[in-house]
Write a protein that holds these residues in place. Structure first.
Motif, short mmCIF file in Angstrom:
data_model
loop_
_atom_site.label_atom_id
_atom_site.label_comp_id
_atom_site.label_asym_id
_atom_site.label_seq_id
_atom_site.Cartn_x
_atom_site.Cartn_y
_atom_site.Cartn_z
N MET A 277 0.49 -1.37 -0.07
CA MET A 277 0.10 -0.07 0.25
C MET A 277 0.77 1.08 -0.04
N PHE A 278 2.08 0.97 1.13
CA PHE A 278 2.48 2.18 0.78
C PHE A 278 4.60 1.45 -0.07
N LYS A 279 4.33 1.68 -1.30
CA LYS A 279 5.78 0.90 -1.80
C LYS A 279 6.20 1.60 -2.11
N GLY A 280 7.37 1.25 -1.90
CA GLY A 280 8.61 2.32 -2.16
C GLY A 280 9.26 3.19 -0.75
N LEU A 281 8.32 3.55 0.41
CA LEU A 281 8.25 3.99 1.54
C LEU A 281 8.18 3.12 2.54
N VAL A 282 7.93 1.76 2.53
CA VAL A 282 8.21 0.97 3.75
C VAL A 282 9.47 -0.17 3.47
N THR A 283 10.86 -0.10 3.91
CA THR A 283 10.80 -1.53 4.02
C THR A 283 10.69 -2.25 4.59
N PRO A 284 11.07 -4.13 4.06
CA PRO A 284 11.09 -4.71 5.23
C PRO A 284 11.51 -4.80 6.43
N ALA A 285 12.46 -3.94 7.15
CA ALA A 285 12.97 -3.97 8.74
C ALA A 285 12.12 -3.09 8.95
N SER A 286 11.41 -2.26 8.17
CA SER A 286 10.15 -1.31 8.84
C SER A 286 8.86 -1.98 8.71
N ALA A 287 8.22 -2.82 8.37
CA ALA A 287 7.25 -3.81 7.99
C ALA A 287 7.32 -4.64 9.07
N ARG A 401 -7.68 -11.09 -2.25
CA ARG A 401 -6.62 -9.63 -2.82
C ARG A 401 -6.30 -10.54 -3.87
N GLU A 402 -6.15 -12.01 -4.31
CA GLU A 402 -5.78 -12.53 -5.56
C GLU A 402 -6.40 -12.29 -6.53
N TYR A 403 -7.24 -12.39 -5.77
CA TYR A 403 -8.69 -12.76 -7.36
C TYR A 403 -9.01 -10.62 -7.56
N GLN A 404 -8.77 -10.03 -6.87
CA GLN A 404 -8.00 -8.43 -7.19
C GLN A 404 -6.99 -8.34 -8.21
N ILE A 405 -6.20 -8.95 -7.85
CA ILE A 405 -4.78 -8.70 -8.83
C ILE A 405 -5.32 -9.92 -10.04
N GLY A 406 -5.43 -10.78 -10.00
CA GLY A 406 -6.27 -10.95 -11.32
C GLY A 406 -7.15 -10.65 -12.17
N GLN A 407 -7.91 -9.31 -11.62
CA GLN A 407 -8.53 -8.60 -12.43
C GLN A 407 -7.93 -7.56 -13.00
N GLY A 408 -6.32 -6.81 -12.19
CA GLY A 408 -5.46 -6.38 -13.51
C GLY A 408 -5.78 -4.57 -12.35
N VAL A 409 -6.40 -5.40 -11.12
CA VAL A 409 -6.30 -4.12 -9.65
C VAL A 409 -4.75 -4.08 -9.40
N ALA A 410 -4.23 -2.75 -9.07
CA ALA A 410 -3.21 -2.63 -8.77
C ALA A 410 -2.88 -3.39 -6.45
N LYS A 411 -1.11 -3.30 -6.89
CA LYS A 411 -1.64 -4.52 -5.31
C LYS A 411 -2.11 -2.97 -4.56
N ALA A 412 -1.58 -2.18 -4.59
CA ALA A 412 -1.96 -1.34 -3.63
C ALA A 412 -2.89 -1.07 -3.25
N ASP A 413 -3.83 -1.63 -4.21
CA ASP A 413 -5.84 -1.23 -3.89
C ASP A 413 -6.13 -2.63 -3.64
N ALA A 414 -5.52 -3.41 -3.95
CA ALA A 414 -6.17 -4.61 -4.06
C ALA A 414 -6.74 -5.32 -2.85
N TYR A 415 -6.89 -4.08 -1.82
CA TYR A 415 -7.10 -4.77 -0.61
C TYR A 415 -8.24 -4.14 0.46
N ASN A 416 -8.55 -3.30 -1.04
CA ASN A 416 -9.86 -2.34 -0.46
C ASN A 416 -11.28 -2.71 -0.22
N VAL A 417 -11.24 -3.39 -1.94
CA VAL A 417 -12.47 -4.47 -1.20
C VAL A 417 -13.05 -5.12 0.44
N THR A 418 -11.42 -6.27 0.79
CA THR A 418 -11.63 -6.92 1.42
C THR A 418 -11.92 -6.00 3.05
N MET A 419 -11.27 -4.89 3.04
CA MET A 419 -11.57 -3.70 3.69
C MET A 419 -13.26 -3.86 4.32
#
Length: 464
Positions: A277-287, A401-419
């Motif tokens: 969701m914050f690609k490029g701003l959060v490192t694995p260590a920060s996560a 999430r997998e279904y959303q990505i499979g439908q072409g939704v960006a990973k950053a937005d793939a959690y919106n429906v889930t929320m």
């Protein structure tokens, strides 16, 4: 059962301090909470043969994933079926059996790693260890509620907080031991399992040896039972089997299941989610730090919310969980799109505090509704809601999430429906909680009922 571990021999003598009971409960819950940290073994277990890197005969992550799943399934099953036995034999014997199962599960798993037989790890940590998890989880609950009739929520929160914090001890301890024992020929898991099995057995035995149950008719010095004015708090008791015939049990089952489903699915994907969701701003260590922060709020929420429920009331506390929680889940997508990471982290921290609070508040809620006599056994059966949520939550998050990505939704937005779906589940939970009413008097135990399950309270307390 006669002897040292019998219920009769665990009755507290005059002068025993009830404040020794929470540490006894914590000594068990801090151990079994290690289950949340089992994932630290996943990578080393994929390199048992290759050591430095995975060999062709090494186990795959998909194979290893079943270890934790089995443990959670058998946690729920053993709590459900062992709860009635707990009420009969008392917490001391139950905690002793839990220590043998959980500690012994590590030893059997060590043998499984040494022989490279995955079924032995499934049997050891998954089945036998899972039974230890379930029995260890429910064993102190009814005892704490009986010792703290004046602060039911606080008492259960002190113990169940330990389960949330167990991973904070188990994870670094596991890594430290594996680093100590690893060599050019070994990843160090066998020796680590052996040491941890012994350490956890000893710690859980301290709890089993320390735990005491109050004498009949005991109450805190200077405290008298208040006249029950809140209709949601009963001074009667409902038998374990009779509780299953009430709509209140199933509404509370739904309340716990939906609250846990919303939290556990997100908790398992927290690291990946914040990075995507914050690609490029959060490192694995920060996560990883984000996950650690969520664990702290999960643990702290168990004590804070259960203690607060003593003043707010259990129904009102869950009202907050569902109303505020639904609002937070519905707000998260906009926080992600706005790039407001600080508020995103804060919202999730609050969600995790209520996730943990749901676990620690439910035993006191059960005691309010069904009485204290059989609350341990009823709580055990209700924990099947946890097992259900442990499957339902991750499935919802991962597959949507997998279904959303499979439908072409960006990973950053793939959690919106889930929320939004999680928010919807909490609305259903709100309706279930709103529907809970006092148990009809026809389900109450009658005066003079002989309780064959309770060896030291035959006709038990005259007021019952």
């Amino acid at each position: 059962m006669s002897g040292f571990f019998s219920k009769q021999h665990s009755v507290a003598q005059p002068g025993y301090s009830r404040w020794l009971v929470p540490p006894a409960a914590l000594s068990v819950h801090l151990c079994i909470g290690q289950a949340y940290a089992f994932s630290v073994f996943n990578d080393p277990l994929t390199r048992v043969i290759g050591v430095g890197s995975s060999a062709s005969d090494d186990w795959k992550l998909t194979t290893l994933g079943w270890i934790f799943s089995l443990a959670i399934v058998f946690l729920g099953l053993s709590a459900a079926f062992g709860g009635k036995w707990l009420e009969k034999v008392g917490p001391r014997l139950t905690m002793f059996v839990a220590a043998c199962c959980f500690g012994g599960g590590f030893l059997i798993s060590a043998l499984g790693v040494h022989l490279h037989e995955i079924w032995l790890i499934y049997l050891g940590y998954g089945v036998i260890g899972g039974i230890g998890l379930g029995l260890g989880y429910v064993s102190p609950v009814s005892t704490l509620i009986k010792w703290f009739p004046d602060r039911r929520g606080m008492a259960t929160g002190m113990a169940i907080m330990g389960f949330g914090g167990g991973a904070m001890i188990g994870a670094p301890l596991s890594v430290l031991l594996m680093d100590h024992f690893k060599s050019a020929e070994s990843v160090g898991v066998v020796q680590t399992f052996l040491v941890m099995g012994g350490l956890y057995f000893c710690s859980m035995m301290i709890g089993a040896l320390t735990i005491r149950i109050p004498p009949p008719n005991w109450q805190p010095v200077g405290w008298t039972p208040p006249v029950v004015q809140n209709k949601m708090i009963t001074d009667k008791h409902v038998h374990i089997d009779q509780a299953l015939k009430t709509p209140q049990f199933y509404l509370l089952w739904l309340v716990l299941c939906l609250n846990v489903t919303a939290g556990i699915g997100v908790l398992g994907q927290a690291s990946v989610m914040i990075q995507e969701m914050f690609k490029g701003l959060v490192t694995p260590a920060s996560a990883a730090g984000f996950v650690g922060l969520l664990s702290l709020f999960n643990m702290g929420g168990r004590f804070f919310w259960s203690s607060a429920s003593d003043f707010l009331g259990r129904k009102n506390t869950y009202f907050i969980f569902f109303v505020v929680g639904a609002g937070l889940y519905a707000t998260i997508p906009s926080m992600g799109m706005a790039g407001n990471m600080a508020l995103f982290v804060l919202l999730y921290a609050l969600i995790m505090s209520m996730y943990g609070g749901g676990f620690s508040t439910i035993p006191a809620y059960l005691a309010d509704i069904f009485g204290t006599r059989f609350v341990g056994g009823i709580h055990g059966r209700l924990l099947t809601a946890w097992s259900t949520a442990g499957v339902l939550g991750p499935v919802l998050v991962n597959y949507i999430r997998e279904y959303q990505i499979g439908q072409g939704v960006a990973k950053a937005d793939a959690y919106n429906v889930t929320m939004y779906i999680m928010a919807g589940l909490l609305v259903v939970g709100f309706i279930a909680n709103l529907s809970i009413r006092p148990v009809h008097e026809k389900h109450h135990m009658k005066h003079g009922d002989f309780d064959e399950l309770d060896g030291i309270y035959p006709a038990d307390d005259a007021e019952h």
